[in-house]
Design a protein around this motif. Structure first.
Motif, PDB file in Angstrom:
ATOM      1  N   THR A 149       0.826  -1.208   0.000  1.00  0.00           N
ATOM      2  CA  THR A 149       0.000   0.000   0.000  1.00  0.00           C
ATOM      3  C   THR A 149       0.857   1.253   0.000  1.00  0.00           C
ATOM      4  O   THR A 149       0.718   2.130  -0.857  1.00  0.00           O
ATOM      5  CB  THR A 149      -0.930   0.016   1.230  1.00  0.00           C
ATOM      6  N   ASN A 150       1.757   1.358   0.956  1.00  0.00           N
ATOM      7  CA  ASN A 150       2.606   2.546   1.093  1.00  0.00           C
ATOM      8  C   ASN A 150       3.855   2.150   1.868  1.00  0.00           C
ATOM      9  O   ASN A 150       3.991   2.429   3.050  1.00  0.00           O
ATOM     10  CB  ASN A 150       1.853   3.663   1.815  1.00  0.00           C
ATOM     11  N   SER A 151       4.794   1.480   1.188  1.00  0.00           N
ATOM     12  CA  SER A 151       5.956   0.909   1.860  1.00  0.00           C
ATOM     13  C   SER A 151       7.271   1.283   1.188  1.00  0.00           C
ATOM     14  O   SER A 151       8.191   0.465   1.109  1.00  0.00           O
ATOM     15  CB  SER A 151       5.816  -0.622   1.915  1.00  0.00           C
ATOM     16  N   VAL A 152       7.366   2.494   0.704  1.00  0.00           N
ATOM     17  CA  VAL A 152       8.636   2.972   0.151  1.00  0.00           C
ATOM     18  C   VAL A 152       9.547   3.365   1.310  1.00  0.00           C
ATOM     19  O   VAL A 152       9.177   4.175   2.149  1.00  0.00           O
ATOM     20  CB  VAL A 152       8.427   4.178  -0.783  1.00  0.00           C
ATOM     21  N   GLY A 153      10.749   2.764   1.379  1.00  0.00           N
ATOM     22  CA  GLY A 153      11.681   3.071   2.457  1.00  0.00           C
ATOM     23  C   GLY A 153      11.199   2.465   3.768  1.00  0.00           C
ATOM     24  O   GLY A 153      10.252   1.691   3.802  1.00  0.00           O
TER      25      GLY A 153
END
Length: 306
Positions: A149-153
């Motif tokens: 879903t939102n897992s950049v870095g």
């Protein structure tokens, strides 16, 4: 061997969510205690499961035949090495170690010590993936997507490839069942060298394999599609099965009695390790099988830097 005595090293999220709920049931084994460097946190967790909290790995091994390791990847080499030298069998989260060289050294050490060493690739034991593997003999293509879903870095691309994308590569190539040859690749990062998207294409015998992961897809989704001679198979999130052929579309509902940990293969992986140690048989994800996907990921990272 009498009833297997099992300990746990590392009591982080994966140990609490996936392993303690199963191991604490103590069926044909005995959960004899745990160790974590954070003793204050460890005591609270151990008290909730009514198991001893040991102050060192050495003390833990005095009461165990086998240990499940759920410490950080960076600590795997040191922790697993110490446990093998102390004479216990080891199950460790993937990857086996932070580097390929360390992984190879651990496999050799386990061989020297005559101890089982299994890496926790739980998807090998997910019932729907095992069912899919039985239908792969005539497969022309297989595609596996595992998006976030939102897992950049916050970690760099190397960490993400070995920590998460490794699951995709390992599962897809295990299902395909042949030695993999890289055909094409795409790996996108941001300016902080954090992974945004990866897609790789392999040839495994007569099967074309695609692996894909987006770190900010807006969906926490895992799916596999296999196109075979006579049918197309689709498995979503390890719990929904669909097959399509000339006879129509068949959807299999998730059995009501099957828990999430069983669906996702954790239950099967744990039982497989216990049986392997008890019966002195080689675990499926040990030795070269345990680092096959790690070798591939290292090659992907190396080819990108050249």
């Amino acid at each position: 061997m009498s009833q297997l005595r099992i300990g746990i090293a590392g009591l982080g999220g994966i140990a609490q969510k996936a392993y303690l709920p199963i191991l604490s049931r103590a069926e044909n084994w005995a959960l004899t205690g745990a160790f974590s460097p954070n003793q204050q946190k460890a005591r609270v967790i151990c008290d909730s499961y009514r198991i001893p909290c040991f102050s060192s790995l050495s003390e833990l091994t005095h009461h165990c035949d086998a240990v499940f390791v759920h410490s950080s990847t960076a600590s795997h080499f040191q922790v697993v090495s110490e446990l093998l030298k102390l004479g216990v069998h080891v199950y460790v989260d993937k990857p086996l170690a932070e580097t390929l060289e360390q992984s190879e050294q651990l496999i050799e050490l386990a061989h020297q010590q005559r101890k089982m060493l299994m890496v926790g690739f739980n998807r090998h034991f997910a019932p729907l993936y095992q069912q899919l593997k039985q239908n792969m003999a005539q497969a022309s293509s297989l595609r596996m997507d595992k998006h976030r879903t939102n897992s950049v870095g916050p970690n760099d691309v190397r960490f993400t490839m070995l920590d998460d994308y490794l699951h995709v590569v390992d599962t897809a190539l295990w299902l395909a069942g042949q030695g993999a040859k890289l055909m094409s690749e795409q790996l996108l990062n941001n300016q902080q060298k954090q992974m945004l998207y990866a897609e790789h294409h392999f040839r495994c015998g007569n099967t074309i394999v695609t692996t894909s992961m987006h770190r900010q897809a807006g969906s926490q989704r895992e799916s596999i599609q296999a196109v075979t001679s006579g049918a197309i198979f689709q498995v979503d999130d390890m719990r929904r099965w669909q097959s399509e052929s000339a006879q129509g579309i068949v959807e299999l509902p998730t059995p009501g009695w099957l828990t999430t940990l069983e669906q996702r293969g954790f239950d099967g992986a744990i039982r497989h390790f216990v049986e392997a140690v008890s019966n002195q048989t080689q675990p499926e994800t040990s030795g070269e099988q345990a680092i096959y996907a790690q070798r591939i990921v290292e090659q992907l990272l190396q080819s990108r830097s050249e």
